[in-house]
Design an enzyme around this catalytic site. Structure first.
Site, PDB file in Angstrom:
ATOM      1  N   GLY A  61      -8.185  -2.171   5.884  1.00 48.54           N
ATOM      2  CA  GLY A  61      -7.908  -2.833   6.790  1.00 48.54           C
ATOM      3  C   GLY A  61      -7.884  -3.925   6.981  1.00 48.54           C
ATOM      4  O   GLY A  61      -7.633  -4.297   8.104  1.00 48.54           O
ATOM      5  N   SER A 113      -3.722   2.131   4.292  1.00 49.49           N
ATOM      6  CA  SER A 113      -3.566   3.342   4.827  1.00 49.49           C
ATOM      7  C   SER A 113      -2.039   4.481   4.650  1.00 49.49           C
ATOM      8  O   SER A 113      -2.422   5.274   3.499  1.00 49.49           O
ATOM      9  CB  SER A 113      -4.068   4.028   5.864  1.00 49.49           C
ATOM     10  OG  SER A 113      -3.053   3.034   7.012  1.00 49.49           O
ATOM     11  N   ASP A 124       5.317   1.664   7.824  1.00 58.11           N
ATOM     12  CA  ASP A 124       4.680   1.460   6.954  1.00 58.11           C
ATOM     13  C   ASP A 124       4.642   2.336   5.367  1.00 58.11           C
ATOM     14  O   ASP A 124       5.004   2.523   4.336  1.00 58.11           O
ATOM     15  CB  ASP A 124       3.016   1.650   6.853  1.00 58.11           C
ATOM     16  CG  ASP A 124       2.679   0.945   7.830  1.00 58.11           C
ATOM     17  OD1 ASP A 124       3.266  -0.630   8.334  1.00 58.11           O
ATOM     18  OD2 ASP A 124       1.574   0.773   8.522  1.00 58.11           O
ATOM     19  N   TYR A 174      -7.066  -8.304  26.533  1.00 51.82           N
ATOM     20  CA  TYR A 174      -5.209  -8.550  26.457  1.00 51.82           C
ATOM     21  C   TYR A 174      -4.585  -7.323  26.471  1.00 51.82           C
ATOM     22  O   TYR A 174      -3.293  -7.061  26.943  1.00 51.82           O
ATOM     23  CB  TYR A 174      -5.496  -8.316  24.369  1.00 51.82           C
ATOM     24  CG  TYR A 174      -5.915  -9.065  23.786  1.00 51.82           C
ATOM     25  CD1 TYR A 174      -5.274 -10.915  23.980  1.00 51.82           C
ATOM     26  CD2 TYR A 174      -7.227  -9.243  23.406  1.00 51.82           C
ATOM     27  CE1 TYR A 174      -5.430 -11.337  23.156  1.00 51.82           C
ATOM     28  CE2 TYR A 174      -7.210  -9.909  22.744  1.00 51.82           C
ATOM     29  CZ  TYR A 174      -7.096 -11.407  22.023  1.00 51.82           C
ATOM     30  OH  TYR A 174      -7.109 -12.255  21.542  1.00 51.82           O
ATOM     31  N   GLU A 214      -1.544  10.592   9.001  1.00 46.21           N
ATOM     32  CA  GLU A 214      -1.324   9.545  10.417  1.00 46.21           C
ATOM     33  C   GLU A 214      -1.947   9.581  11.667  1.00 46.21           C
ATOM     34  O   GLU A 214      -2.657   9.618  11.959  1.00 46.21           O
ATOM     35  CB  GLU A 214      -0.734   8.138   9.597  1.00 46.21           C
ATOM     36  CG  GLU A 214      -1.674   6.463  10.150  1.00 46.21           C
ATOM     37  CD  GLU A 214      -1.684   5.712   9.294  1.00 46.21           C
ATOM     38  OE1 GLU A 214      -1.577   6.312   7.728  1.00 46.21           O
ATOM     39  OE2 GLU A 214      -2.366   4.349   9.624  1.00 46.21           O
TER      40      GLU A 214
HETATM   41  P1  ADP Z   1      -4.815  -0.755   6.283  1.00 46.88           P
HETATM   42  O1  ADP Z   1      -3.575   0.663   6.578  1.00 46.88           O
HETATM   43  O2  ADP Z   1      -4.748  -2.232   7.870  1.00 46.88           O
HETATM   44  O3  ADP Z   1      -5.257  -1.359   5.282  1.00 46.88           O
HETATM   45  P2  ADP Z   1      -6.165   1.328   8.177  1.00 46.88           P
HETATM   46  O4  ADP Z   1      -7.505   1.264   9.291  1.00 46.88           O
HETATM   47  O5  ADP Z   1      -5.031   1.679   8.850  1.00 46.88           O
HETATM   48  O6  ADP Z   1      -6.297  -0.489   7.620  1.00 46.88           O
HETATM   49  O7  ADP Z   1      -6.222   1.918   6.782  1.00 46.88           O
HETATM   50  C1  ADP Z   1      -7.774   1.783   6.163  1.00 46.88           C
HETATM   51  C2  ADP Z   1      -8.710   3.485   5.997  1.00 46.88           C
HETATM   52  O8  ADP Z   1      -8.064   3.861   4.938  1.00 46.88           O
HETATM   53  C3  ADP Z   1      -9.893   2.945   5.270  1.00 46.88           C
HETATM   54  O9  ADP Z   1     -10.782   2.888   5.984  1.00 46.88           O
HETATM   55  C4  ADP Z   1      -9.804   4.399   4.694  1.00 46.88           C
HETATM   56  O10 ADP Z   1     -10.014   5.486   6.048  1.00 46.88           O
HETATM   57  C5  ADP Z   1      -8.787   4.114   3.908  1.00 46.88           C
HETATM   58  N1  ADP Z   1      -8.397   4.163   2.409  1.00 46.88           N
HETATM   59  C6  ADP Z   1      -7.375   3.634   1.926  1.00 46.88           C
HETATM   60  N2  ADP Z   1      -6.750   2.881   0.831  1.00 46.88           N
HETATM   61  C7  ADP Z   1      -8.561   3.794   0.410  1.00 46.88           C
HETATM   62  C8  ADP Z   1      -9.195   4.548  -1.103  1.00 46.88           C
HETATM   63  N3  ADP Z   1      -8.880   3.541  -2.265  1.00 46.88           N
HETATM   64  N4  ADP Z   1     -10.299   5.255  -1.193  1.00 46.88           N
HETATM   65  C9  ADP Z   1     -10.554   6.390   0.215  1.00 46.88           C
HETATM   66  N5  ADP Z   1      -9.676   6.040   1.492  1.00 46.88           N
HETATM   67  C10 ADP Z   1      -8.990   4.762   1.687  1.00 46.88           C
HETATM   68 MG    MG Z   2      -2.790   1.093   8.306  1.00 43.41          MG
END
Ligand code: ADP
Ligand code: MG
Length: 399
Positions: free
Chosen positions: A131, A137, A181, A230, A169
Site C-alpha cells: 500500500g 498489487s 503497473d 480535492y 485488479e
Molecule cells: P500498492 O499496490 O501500492 O502496494 P494496493 O492497495 O494497490 O497498494 O495493493 C496492496 C494490497 O495488495 C495489499 O493490501 C494486499 O491486499 C495485496 N497484497 C500485495 N502483496 C501481498 C502479499 N505478499 N500477500 C498478500 N496480499 C498482498
Molecule cells: Mg496497487
C-alpha cells in the site's frame, strides 16, 4: 540441477517461501517472482491513452506453487499469516475485501481468458511495502499469474499477461488502474527504464546509466482524495476530454495539443482545463525524457522531473505540503539530478535520481531534514532498474 546449487542463488524471500511451502503443503513448490515498480515520469496519463516511464525495482513478491488434484486452490500469504481456499470451477466474481482477492481475481481472469486452471496450493511472500504506491498489487497478481500459467503449461505474451492481471485488479478487486503497473512488473528489464504507450502497448527500453541510482522516499502521509476536498480528478479530466472530443474530434486526450486545449479553455471549468494541461504537457515531457536518456543527458532528464512535479502540484493539484517539502529538500542535496512526486498523489512517495556516489549521504540528509521540517520519519529505498517477472522466469532465477 543439483538442488544445493540452485539454493545458493536464492534470495532470502525465495528461501523463506520455499521452506514455508514445504512445511505447510509437504511438497517443494516451484518458485516464481515478480518485482514492484516506480514511475520515473508520466503521471496520470495512463487512463487517457498517454505515455508513462516506469521501471521495475528490486522488491519482489515470491510465489511457490504445487499441484493438487481436487480442483481446489489454496493461497497462503506469509505477509498476512492467513490462507484462503476456493473451488476453481465455481469461482464467481465475488470480492471479499480481503488480500486474497488479488490472487482469486487472477484465477477468475485466467478463466475469463479461456485458460483451464487445475487445482493447486500456493504460498506467497513479498518484501514489497504494502500500500505504499510501489504496486505490491501488480506484483502479487503477476507472480500468481505466472505460477498458475506454468502449472497449466501455458505461455502468454507480455501484453496478455499484463492485460489479464489488470482485469483482475479492475474487475475483480474493483480498483481503478491503468495498464502501467502490470505491464512493467511483468515486462521490465534490468538496467532499463521503459517508456510505454498505454494505448498501443508499444514500448521502448531505455538505458539508465550506472552512475545514477533511483531513491524512492515515502513521505508516510496519505491524504484522502474522497474526503479531502480535492475533487475527483478523473471526472475533471473526462469533462475536459469530452470538450476536446466534441470540438476537435480527439477521441483521447493523448491526441490533443496544448493549442487545441487553449482554444477550448472557455468551454470547460477551469479545473478541467488545468488537469488536461497537466496531462498533455506530461505526455510531451515523457517523450523528451526518452530523448534525454537515449542521449545520456541526465541534466535534461532531471529538469523534466522537476517540471513534472510542478505540473502535478500546480495544474493537477495532486501534491501536498509534505511531499512538496520532501522534493524541495531532495533538490537541495548534492548529486540530486531530479525529484518529483510519483504515484496517484495526495501523499505517497517521491522518486529521486541521484548520483551513485552521493546516494548514502542523500538518504541520510533527506531523512533528517524531512523529520526536522515535518516531524515525520520518511522511509527511503535505493534501487536500480530490475528484471520484470517474465525476464526472471526466462532466466530461471527462481525454480
Ligand atoms: P500498492 O499496490 O501500492 O502496494 P494496493 O492497495 O494497490 O497498494 O495493493 C496492496 C494490497 O495488495 C495489499 O493490501 C494486499 O491486499 C495485496 N497484497 C500485495 N502483496 C501481498 C502479499 N505478499 N500477500 C498478500 N496480499 C498482498
Ligand atoms: Mg496497487
Amino acid at each position: 540441477m543439483n538442488p544445493s546449487f540452485s539454493v545458493q542463488y536464492m534470495t532470502a524471500v525465495e528461501g523463506k517461501v520455499r521452506a514455508a511451502h514445504m512445511e505447510r503443503f509437504g511438497v517443494a513448490g516451484t518458485l516464481f517472482s515478480a518485482p514492484a515498480r516506480v514511475n520515473l515520469i508520466g503521471e496520470h496519463t495512463d487512463y487517457t491513452g498517454g505515455l508513462v516511464m516506469p521501471m521495475a525495482i528490486e522488491f519482489r513478491t515470491v510465489a511457490a506453487i504445487s499441484a493438487r488434484n481436487d480442483g481446489q486452490a489454496t493461497f497462503y500469504s506469509a505477509n498476512y499469516g492467513e490462507s484462503r481456499s476456493l473451488d476453481i470451477a465455481s469461482l464467481e466474481r465475488a470480492p471479499q475485501g480481503h488480500w486474497s482477492d488479488y490472487a482469486a481475481g487472477v484465477v477468475w481472469s485466467l478463466k475469463q481468458e479461456g485458460i483451464s486452471v487445475s487445482g493447486f496450493d500456493m504460498s506467497l511472500e513479498g518484501d514489497v511495502p504494502l500500500g505504499a504506491g510501489l504496486s505490491s498489487s501488480a506484483s502479487i497478481e503477476v507472480a500468481v499469474a505466472l505460477a498458475i500459467l506454468s502449472l497449466s503449461d501455458v505461455t502468454l505474451p507480455l501484453e496478455t499477461v499484463a492485460t489479464l492481471c489488470r482485469r483482475a485488479e479492475n474487475q475483480y478487486v474493483g480498483a481503478k488502474s491503468g495498464i502501467m503497473d502490470q505491464f512493467i512488473v511483468a515486462g521490465g528489464v534490468e538496467h532499463r527504464a521503459m517508456m510505454l504507450d498505454t494505448r498501443s502497448l508499444a514500448y521502448d527500453l531505455l538505458p539508465l546509466p550506472e552512475e545514477i541510482r533511483v531513491v524512492i522516499a515515502n513521505s508516510m502521509v496519505r491524504h484522502s482524495v474522497a474526503t479531502g476536498g480535492y475533487g475527483n480528478r478523473r471526472d475533471e479530466v473526462e469533462e475536459g476530454q469530452a470538450v476536446l472530443r466534441k470540438v476537435f474530434g480527439r477521441e483521447m486526450l493523448r491526441d490533443a495539443s496544448l493549442e487545441e486545449l487553449e482554444e477550448c479553455r472557455e468551454k470547460m471549468p477551469v479545473e478541467s482545463y488545468l488537469r488536461c494541461r497537466h496531462i498533455i504537457s506530461e505526455n510531451g515531457r515523457v517523450l523528451e525524457a526518452r530523448e534525454a536518456l537515449h542521449a545520456g543527458d541526465l541534466k535534461r532528464f532531471g529538469a523534466l522531473m522537476v517540471a513534472a512535479h510542478a505540473s502535478m502540484r500546480d495544474d493537477f493539484a495532486a501534491s501536498c505540503p509534505e511531499v512538496d517539502t520532501l522534493v524541495e529538500i531532495a533538490l537541495r542535496q548534492e548529486g540530486c539530478i531530479g525529484a518529483r512526486i510519483t504515484g496517484g498523489g495526495f501523499g505517497g512517495c517521491t522518486v529521486n535520481v541521484v548520483r551513485t556516489q552521493d546516494t548514502e549521504r542523500f538518504v541520510a540528509q533527506v531523512k533528517s531534514e524531512y523529520e526536522k521540517a515535518t516531524g515525520i520519519k520518511a522511509d527511503c529505498f535505493v534501487s536500480s532498474p530490475s528484471d520484470g517477472a517474465l525476464a526472471l522466469a526466462a532466466k530461471g532465477e527462481a525454480k
